[in-house]
Every structure is written in structure tokens, then in C-alpha cells.
Design a protein around this motif. Structure first.
Motif, PDB file in Angstrom:
ATOM      1  N   LEU A 191     -57.289  -7.583 112.961  1.00 22.70           N
ATOM      2  CA  LEU A 191     -58.245  -7.913 111.904  1.00 22.70           C
ATOM      3  C   LEU A 191     -57.713  -9.084 111.091  1.00 22.70           C
ATOM      4  CD1 LEU A 191     -59.320  -4.358 110.707  1.00 22.70           C
ATOM      5  CD2 LEU A 191     -60.620  -5.966 112.104  1.00 22.70           C
ATOM      6  N   TYR A 248     -63.186 -16.258 121.118  1.00 22.58           N
ATOM      7  CA  TYR A 248     -63.218 -15.696 119.767  1.00 22.58           C
ATOM      8  C   TYR A 248     -62.243 -16.427 118.852  1.00 22.58           C
ATOM      9  CZ  TYR A 248     -63.162 -11.993 116.198  1.00 22.58           C
ATOM     10  OH  TYR A 248     -63.263 -11.281 115.041  1.00 22.58           O
ATOM     11  N   PHE A 262     -61.975  -9.522 121.695  1.00 20.90           N
ATOM     12  CA  PHE A 262     -61.821  -9.358 120.254  1.00 20.90           C
ATOM     13  C   PHE A 262     -60.541  -8.614 119.890  1.00 20.90           C
ATOM     14  CE2 PHE A 262     -65.780 -11.145 119.300  1.00 20.90           C
ATOM     15  CZ  PHE A 262     -66.701 -10.692 120.227  1.00 20.90           C
ATOM     16  N   ARG A 292     -56.429  -3.303 116.774  1.00 16.44           N
ATOM     17  CA  ARG A 292     -56.724  -3.225 115.350  1.00 16.44           C
ATOM     18  C   ARG A 292     -55.808  -2.165 114.760  1.00 16.44           C
ATOM     19  NH1 ARG A 292     -63.329  -3.485 115.894  1.00 16.44           N
ATOM     20  NH2 ARG A 292     -63.471  -5.749 115.619  1.00 16.44           N
ATOM     21  N   THR A 310     -59.915  -5.456 120.040  1.00 15.61           N
ATOM     22  CA  THR A 310     -60.203  -4.309 119.175  1.00 15.61           C
ATOM     23  C   THR A 310     -59.189  -3.191 119.337  1.00 15.61           C
ATOM     24  OG1 THR A 310     -61.688  -3.204 120.741  1.00 15.61           O
ATOM     25  CG2 THR A 310     -62.677  -4.791 119.232  1.00 15.61           C
TER      26      THR A 310
END
Lengths: 361, 361
Positions: A19, A55, A10, A15, A12
Motif C-alpha cells: 500500500l 501499475y 497490484f 499488503r 495485493t
């Protein structure tokens, strides 16, 4: 030849940039991260790249259509329905990686940037005649990583040691592999780790060889390393005397500026700055050690250092942005604002100063 | 009759939930926020609802196709290319709101929940014969809002006072309007505020009337108010349709549980809890003042209060989540973890306790 790029995850750690886009599409040095790798693969004759993802496949697939045409290389996706680790995706994409040629295929980790000396790697692989080759890179603090213990002259790998307490070596897995198709017979279609399960077996059979990566290497999956990575990348451009580097009275050190960006009078840009397409840098702006993504406007007299400014953001007049400030997409920092390590999610307006690092949601 | 729902915006105050879906589609009391309003409009005979949006139209449009069919009401989008304020979107959607019938149209603010006494509002509007009707609601601290000063018997609005320092009244704009088509002639196609520019003019001409909203009202655009809003909503269900509320020895106060959710033995659920579709609440779990979204698993002996648990999360055994913790989509809180007021972005795993409120990205 074929190649697989392990995209997964993802993103993350990157970020708030991730996003807005999946990580492989986040720009690095004015180009989507994954394009650096796809271009390096194309340059040595790879005809098909498989992206192992789990993803946002739709976003990836749209991007790929654009680049398949522009680059003249076939790009497909192999989508995990459950996380398959670092080896499982190879089993999943088996049919795409093997053809009648029997040639080895590349596997790259999508977070890595380096000079991608893939031609030398092919030669190394042929000359040792083993089953698998991996690139390793030297690090200062090997105890934080998985260390590859190898015989110096031949490069034959003896073993892997995770986070060694005593010094066993200072080379770590650089995330670039060249594998014979037979490696796929060793990988079951289940969550599997290539470093912990597959490579140690091949090493035990004395068929795994490691080549020390010449030039720079960085895992740019988090902002601090992304910024360091840009410095290394631009430094490597400088060594090759690349015409891509900007020059002029207002440029110091290594800087790249997209041709569609505009820079005003009296600016001082650099070192280690990337300015993306369509950016407008107004007069009197100071930029150092930062990335300015597509469509950003930086207003007069602002000062930005050691930060990443996301797509279509604006930075106000006399604003001071520093110390690992990361602006997501469409963030607007008002005039005279100071941010010290603020991490700002997309579509926000910053109207008061951020004195110590915090996330603004 | 027609209606416009002002959706607009990025929903940043409801992050991390709005990082997964646009705000109108975030579930409230087990139903997408906007569905509460669309159903209320359908019930009073509205045949077409226009959603004024400026963000993620594709996601909204997909949702709408599902609901147009199920609800048998026409739903269209009117997309702003630049933020148009609170009145501009009406001008933008003009052609969709006016037809030959000359009927007035509703305008609703998408963050608001209430009992939606729209039938009474139509009667009120006809009775006073003015050009526009607005709902107002009583609040305890009017000085924080825009107060509507009105004549008590007729409801005729005298003026609006922003954040009054001296007491002028305690009714504020509830974000529910019923407007004659002629109001559209007063609105230019540019960013315009209905409260600051349009309504004051109509009030001056003595053609604006306000009706005090019976029952509850809440702006649920941020987590704290979302949780309070659930309490008010369930309280109103208790008064009107108590059969929708859960009952049993493990239920205390007002609780709704989707029919596809499973609740284990020895749990104590409530007050003011909503459990969504497909949730699994294992044995011995304590839930109070919280919302559990679709597909969540809460493990044995966990304790959750005053929090919102996003879609497909898991909460570990003996975990304790309280004080406005908000978990985004697909967050996994390990066994025995404590979180106090933490906002966790999607796709994260929480393996250590978070003792003071923070954002985890």
C-alpha cells in the motif's frame, strides 16, 4: 544481452507493505526486491532490462532513474494497458528485446528470489542448442503447482502438468527463462500464458530444455514466504561466507544489519533477521526471524519474532510482536502491547493488544 | 474574505476509499467532499481558501488546479510537517489568513457536511461583536462529545465540557468557525487544540459566541455516518432544490443520478441513493441507502443496500451487497455473491460469498 522482468499486478498478497510502494520496490534483505534481480543480470553482462509493469509506472520510473545511474545499466518500462498474462508482455516489449545480435534474452518473474546462476544457464542454453531454457526447482509438494516433466540427462522437457493428482515429477517452473528471439514469433499481442500456451508448444517440438536450479528458490510474494525466503537467502550468504552477515556477542545465526542502523546493549538478534537503514534498536531487544525496514525504532525490551515491520514504524517498550504480524508504513505499536498476527495498514497507532490474527485498517 | 479548511490526517476511518484518494477528494453525493465546502465559501464571497493538509499534497494540488479554474476562487495549501492539532494549522497559515481588510476568516473541518448557512453566520458575528463565533448542533447523546454550554438568548459561550456525565446541554461543536484575526495572536505555532486550549480562553473573556446550526449536520468521516449523511443531505435537497433529485417510476424517495449514468429497465432505485458519473446500472437492479461512485457497473438483478461501491467496481448478476459493505476502487464482485458488511481493499476480485463482516485485503 537483454532481459525482461515480469512485474505486473497490484501486489495485493503483500499488503499492507504494497500500500506504500509497488511490490518490486518493497525491500527484501535490505534491498528493493527488484534490485536483487537487476544486479544478477548486470553481473553477467545484461546491458538493458525491461520492466513489464501495469501499475504505478510513475513510482517505478522514479526509482529506476536512481538505479540506472548507480548500476550503469539501462532500465526501461513496458507498460501494459490491460493485463497481458505471462507471455503477452514479451510481445509488447518485442522491439526492446530483439537487436541485431540475435542473442537470447532472459525473462524473470519479479517475485522470485534465488542465487540466479545465470552464467551457468547461458552455458546450458548454448550446449543444448534448443530454442528456450527454463529453470526448474525441486519442491516437496508438487501437486500444488505446475510440474515440469523432463528427461533427466538432457533436461529436454516432455510436458507440463498442472497440479497433478498422481506423482509425475517434483520439479516446478522457477520463473527464470532464457529464450531465443524466435520465441517472440510464437506470442501474439494478447493476454497469453507462457506456461499454458507457449512453452507446451515449444516442448512438443522438443526445443524446450529445463535446468535444475542449484541453491535456494522462493516466491516471496506473500508474507509467510517472504519470511521463509529471508532465512534461505541469509543461509546462502552464510555458505558463501559473506562479510555482509553481522557478528558479535549479541548476534545468533544469520543476521544482516545495515551500516547506518544502531543496536543497543543487551540485545539478542537472530536468527534470520534483516535490519534496514537508519533503524534504532534500543537496549534489551529480542529479534528473531523478522525484517525491520528502513527508519524503524524498536524500544527497550521489546520482543519481535516471525514478523515484518514496515518503514518508519515504532514498537513500544516491552511490546511483543509475533506470529506473522505485518506492520505497514508508519505504524506505532504502544508500550507493552501484544500483537499475534495483526496485519496493520499504514499510519495507524495500536493502543490495545491484538490477541488473534486480524487486519487493522 | 478568507477561509481555512482543516484537512489533515490520513483518513484511515474511511478506508478502503481513502486508499485511492485523500479523504477530501472522496466523492459525497457525486461531488468531492471538499468541493461542497469550497462552493459554500465561494457563494458567500470568500476569495481565497487555504487547505491545511499533512498528507499527499501532490494529489491535492493537482485537484486544486482543476477547481481553481472552474470555480474562480483561489485555493492554496498549507502543509504541516508534523501534526499540528486543530489550532496549530491556523498559526501556520497566518500570513495567508490575515490581510489589511481586517475581515474575520472562516475555519471549517473537512469531514463535516451541513447546509453551511455562512451568510447568517456573518450577520450573527457582526451582531454580537465578539472575537469568535462557532456553529453548534444539537445531538441526542451529548455525553459522547464535547458539549458547548451557552447562554440561550445571546449565544455567549460559558464553557466547554468534554463527555459530560451529568446533563449540561445538548449542543456540540459543529466544526464551523468565524474568527477575528486577533484569534491568531492566541495560537502558538505548535500542536494545539482549538477546543481545549484556544476557545476556552476566549469564552472566559466572554468573547466567544455560538450559533445553533439550522438544518442537518453530519461528520461523514466513517462509512456508517457517510451513509446517514447522504440521507440527510438528500432530504435537504428535497426541501430546497427538488429539481436536482431524480424522478420516475423506478425511483423511490430521494435519489440523485449523474446525467452520464445509465439506469436500465425494471430497476428500483432509492431511497437515499447517489449514482455517480458513467455508472451503468443494468436491468432489474435494486439499490437502497447506497452510494455508487464513478464508473461502476452493477449487473442485472443485483441488490445493494446500505453500502458504498467505490470507483470502477463491478457488481455481478444477482449479487447481494448489504449492511455496510464498502468496496474500494476497482473491486469486482462475481455473479451471485453475497457480502455482509465486508470492507474490500482496491483491485480485488470477490469470487465467494462473505457471510460475516470482515476486511478483505
Amino acid at each position: 544481452m537483454k532481459a525482461l522482468i515480469l512485474v505486473g499486478g497490484f501486489g495485493t498478497r503483500l499488503r499492507p507493505l504494497t500500500l506504500s510502494l509497488p511490490k518490486p520496490l518493497v525491500d527484501f534483505a535490505n534491498k528493493p526486491m527488484i534490485l536483487h534481480q537487476i544486479e544478477a543480470l548486470k553481473a553477467i553482462g545484461v546491458s538493458e532490462v525491461v520492466l513489464a509493469i501495469n501499475y504505478q509506472p510513475e513510482v517505478m520510473l522514479n526509482f529506476l532513474k536512481d538505479f540506472e545511474e548507480k548500476l550503469g545499466i539501462k532500465i526501461t518500462c513496458s507498460q501494459e494497458t490491460e493485463p497481458l498474462g505471462t507471455a503477452g508482455p514479451l510481445a509488447l516489449a518485442r522491439d526492446k528485446l530483439i537487436d541485431d545480435s540475435g542473442e537470447p534474452f532472459f525473462v524473470l518473474n519479479s517475485d522470485v528470489i534465488s542465487e540466479y546462476p545465470l552464467k551457468e544457464m547461458i552455458e546450458f542454453h548454448k550446449s543444448h542448442g534448443g530454442e528456450a531454457s527454463i529453470m526448474v526447482t525441486k519442491v516437496d509438494e508438487p501437486s500444488k503447482y505446475g510440474v515440469v516433466v523432463m528427461e533427466e540427462k538432457t533436461g529436454q522437457v516432455e510436458k507440463f502438468v498442472e497440479k497433478p493428482k498422481l506423482f509425475v515429477g517434483n520439479k516446478i517452473n522457477a520463473g527464470i527463462y532464457l529464450l531465443n528471439p524466435s520465441v517472440l514469433d510464437r506470442i501474439e499481442l494478447r493476454p497469453t500464458s507462457i506456461e499454458k500456451e507457449v512453452f507446451p508448444k515449444i516442448a512438443a517440438e522438443k526445443k524446450l530444455y529445463a535446468m535444475v536450479l542449484p541453491g535456494f528458490w522462493m516466491d516471496i510474494g506473500q508474507p509467510k514466504d517472504y519470511i521463509t525466503g529471508l532465512r534461505l537467502y541469509l543461509d546462502s550468504l552464510r555458505k558463501k561466507s559473506s562479510p555482509k552477515l553481522a557478528s558479535g556477542a549479541h548476534i545468533v545465526g544469520n543476521v544482516i544489519v545495515d551500516e547506518t542502523a544502531k543496536i543497543g546493549e543487551g540485545c539478542l538478534i537472530g536468527p534470520d533477521v534483516a535490519i534496514g537503514p537508519g533503524c534504532v534498536v534500543e537496549p534489551g531487544v529480542r529479534l528473531s526471524r523478522c525484517t525491520v525496514m528502513r527508519g524503524v525504532r524498536i524500544k527497550k525490551h521489546a520482543c519481535v519474532s516471525s514478523s515484518i515491520i514496515g518503514w518508519h514504524s515504532t514498537i513500544g517498550q516491552w511490546a511483543r510482536v509475533e506470529n506473522m504480524t505485518i506492520l505497514g508504513e508508519d505504524v506505532h505499536v504502544c508500550d507493552e502491547i501484544y500483537t499475534n498476527g495483526g496485519v496493520i495498514l499504514p499510519h495507524k497507532e495500536i493502543k490495545s493488544s491484538i490477541l488473534k490474527p486480524e487486519i487493522v485498517m
